[in-house]
Design a protein around this motif. Structure first.
Motif, PDB file in Angstrom:
ATOM      1  N   UNK A  23      30.903  46.488  50.048  1.00  0.00           N
ATOM      2  CA  UNK A  23      30.313  45.260  50.600  1.00  0.00           C
ATOM      3  C   UNK A  23      28.788  45.327  50.506  1.00  0.00           C
ATOM      4  N   UNK A  24      28.222  46.465  50.873  1.00  0.00           N
ATOM      5  CA  UNK A  24      26.759  46.616  50.850  1.00  0.00           C
ATOM      6  C   UNK A  24      26.202  46.492  49.438  1.00  0.00           C
ATOM      7  N   UNK A  25      26.835  47.134  48.475  1.00  0.00           N
ATOM      8  CA  UNK A  25      26.334  47.056  47.093  1.00  0.00           C
ATOM      9  C   UNK A  25      26.325  45.617  46.587  1.00  0.00           C
ATOM     10  N   UNK A  26      27.380  44.867  46.877  1.00  0.00           N
ATOM     11  CA  UNK A  26      27.415  43.460  46.463  1.00  0.00           C
ATOM     12  C   UNK A  26      26.296  42.677  47.151  1.00  0.00           C
ATOM     13  N   UNK A 106      26.860  40.389  57.968  1.00  0.00           N
ATOM     14  CA  UNK A 106      27.868  40.379  56.919  1.00  0.00           C
ATOM     15  C   UNK A 106      28.993  41.245  57.476  1.00  0.00           C
ATOM     16  N   UNK A 107      30.132  40.626  57.747  1.00  0.00           N
ATOM     17  CA  UNK A 107      31.230  41.373  58.352  1.00  0.00           C
ATOM     18  C   UNK A 107      32.432  41.391  57.431  1.00  0.00           C
ATOM     19  N   UNK A 108      33.245  42.399  57.630  1.00  0.00           N
ATOM     20  CA  UNK A 108      34.446  42.522  56.824  1.00  0.00           C
ATOM     21  C   UNK A 108      35.519  43.201  57.653  1.00  0.00           C
ATOM     22  N   UNK A 109      36.743  42.976  57.255  1.00  0.00           N
ATOM     23  CA  UNK A 109      37.852  43.603  57.955  1.00  0.00           C
ATOM     24  C   UNK A 109      39.163  43.010  57.512  1.00  0.00           C
ATOM     25  N   UNK A 110      40.119  43.044  58.412  1.00  0.00           N
ATOM     26  CA  UNK A 110      41.447  42.518  58.143  1.00  0.00           C
ATOM     27  C   UNK A 110      41.495  41.012  58.281  1.00  0.00           C
ATOM     28  N   UNK A 111      42.442  40.533  59.066  1.00  0.00           N
ATOM     29  CA  UNK A 111      42.635  39.090  59.202  1.00  0.00           C
ATOM     30  C   UNK A 111      41.428  38.369  59.774  1.00  0.00           C
ATOM     31  N   UNK A 141      40.442  40.341  54.857  1.00  0.00           N
ATOM     32  CA  UNK A 141      41.240  41.188  53.956  1.00  0.00           C
ATOM     33  C   UNK A 141      40.333  41.771  52.862  1.00  0.00           C
ATOM     34  N   UNK A 142      39.266  42.393  53.297  1.00  0.00           N
ATOM     35  CA  UNK A 142      38.170  42.785  52.399  1.00  0.00           C
ATOM     36  C   UNK A 142      38.611  43.612  51.199  1.00  0.00           C
ATOM     37  N   UNK A 143      39.510  44.520  51.384  1.00  0.00           N
ATOM     38  CA  UNK A 143      39.901  45.394  50.262  1.00  0.00           C
ATOM     39  C   UNK A 143      40.609  44.627  49.149  1.00  0.00           C
ATOM     40  N   UNK A 149      34.318  44.964  39.434  1.00  0.00           N
ATOM     41  CA  UNK A 149      32.856  45.107  39.350  1.00  0.00           C
ATOM     42  C   UNK A 149      32.198  45.095  40.726  1.00  0.00           C
ATOM     43  N   UNK A 150      33.004  44.978  41.803  1.00  0.00           N
ATOM     44  CA  UNK A 150      32.442  44.938  43.148  1.00  0.00           C
ATOM     45  C   UNK A 150      31.933  43.570  43.551  1.00  0.00           C
ATOM     46  N   UNK A 151      32.437  42.532  42.906  1.00  0.00           N
ATOM     47  CA  UNK A 151      32.047  41.158  43.212  1.00  0.00           C
ATOM     48  C   UNK A 151      33.180  40.480  43.974  1.00  0.00           C
ATOM     49  N   UNK A 152      32.862  39.749  45.044  1.00  0.00           N
ATOM     50  CA  UNK A 152      33.928  39.054  45.772  1.00  0.00           C
ATOM     51  C   UNK A 152      34.628  38.024  44.878  1.00  0.00           C
ATOM     52  N   UNK A 153      35.930  37.955  45.013  1.00  0.00           N
ATOM     53  CA  UNK A 153      36.696  36.945  44.290  1.00  0.00           C
ATOM     54  C   UNK A 153      36.815  35.676  45.116  1.00  0.00           C
ATOM     55  N   UNK A 154      36.408  35.745  46.369  1.00  0.00           N
ATOM     56  CA  UNK A 154      36.450  34.600  47.275  1.00  0.00           C
ATOM     57  C   UNK A 154      35.082  33.917  47.272  1.00  0.00           C
ATOM     58  N   UNK A 155      35.029  32.708  46.778  1.00  0.00           N
ATOM     59  CA  UNK A 155      33.763  31.977  46.706  1.00  0.00           C
ATOM     60  C   UNK A 155      33.141  31.709  48.062  1.00  0.00           C
ATOM     61  N   UNK A 156      33.921  31.729  49.131  1.00  0.00           N
ATOM     62  CA  UNK A 156      33.381  31.460  50.463  1.00  0.00           C
ATOM     63  C   UNK A 156      32.333  32.503  50.858  1.00  0.00           C
ATOM     64  N   UNK A 157      32.571  33.754  50.528  1.00  0.00           N
ATOM     65  CA  UNK A 157      31.593  34.798  50.861  1.00  0.00           C
ATOM     66  C   UNK A 157      30.302  34.606  50.083  1.00  0.00           C
TER      67      UNK A 157
END
Length: 186
Positions: A23-26, A106-111, A141-143, A149-157
């Motif tokens: 998450x930090x690298x992105x 910037x937070x991440x986790x499960x549901x 569901x961060x993982x 490449x370490x890029x989010x696939x979710x455009x919302x982030x």
């Protein structure tokens, strides 16, 4: 002022096998592409702050970095509906150095994507006289949300990070000017 704002990105998780570096690298790639910020990282796994809050050389060096910063972003996981103890220790290690400065999350986790941790953190940062940025990047569901490449696939982030950084820039610029003209009375 036309000088870049000094931004410290705080990586909160210190657990073995943590997901925080992804998450930090992105996020760092995103923020370092913006010329309005001069960005550095305080990774709490590499920052030996004493949990009993004694005054050590490391704690003094940490406070000096905070004092020099104009703004902060905390990258935090959520553990058991809360934020990591390492982040609370970081907040409690300093006092005046946080005041009248903005912080984004910037937070991440499960549901929940870390949102419960962020809501608790908003109370903590208000008590130490910080301005909490309204927009939050929350990765649910961060993982499962990052490609190879370490890029989010979710455009919302990605969208939320842009909004967060615009708001953080506005607050940081105005608070830096205000602190220079009239020191914060807190």
């Amino acid at each position: 002022m036309n000088t870049p704002l000094r931004l410290e990105v705080i990586v909160a998780s210190v657990r073995p096998e943590r997901f925080a570096p992804v998450v930090a690298d992105w996020f760092l790639r995103v923020v370092r592409a913006r010329p309005e910020f001069d960005t550095d990282v305080i990774d709490l796994i590499d920052t030996p702050l004493p949990t009993d809050l004694t005054d050590t050389l490391e704690a003094r060096a940490f406070r000096e970095r905070l004092a020099a910063a104009d703004a902060f972003v905390a990258i935090t996981s959520e553990y058991n509906h809360g934020y990591p103890a390492s982040l609370k220790t970081a907040f409690d290690t300093a006092k005046h150095e946080w005041r009248a400065k903005p912080i984004g999350f910037v937070s991440y986790g499960g549901l929940s994507g870390g949102l419960r941790a962020v809501e608790q953190l908003r109370q903590v940062v208000a008590e130490i006289h910080m301005v909490s940025i309204r927009e939050t990047v929350s990765i649910h569901q961060a993982k499962r949300q990052f490609d190879a490449t370490g890029t989010p696939t979710d455009g919302a982030a990605i969208d939320a990070s842009e909004r967060l950084l615009r708001q953080l820039h506005w607050w940081a610029e105005h608070l830096r000017t205000a602190r220079a003209a009239d020191p914060y009375p807190g």
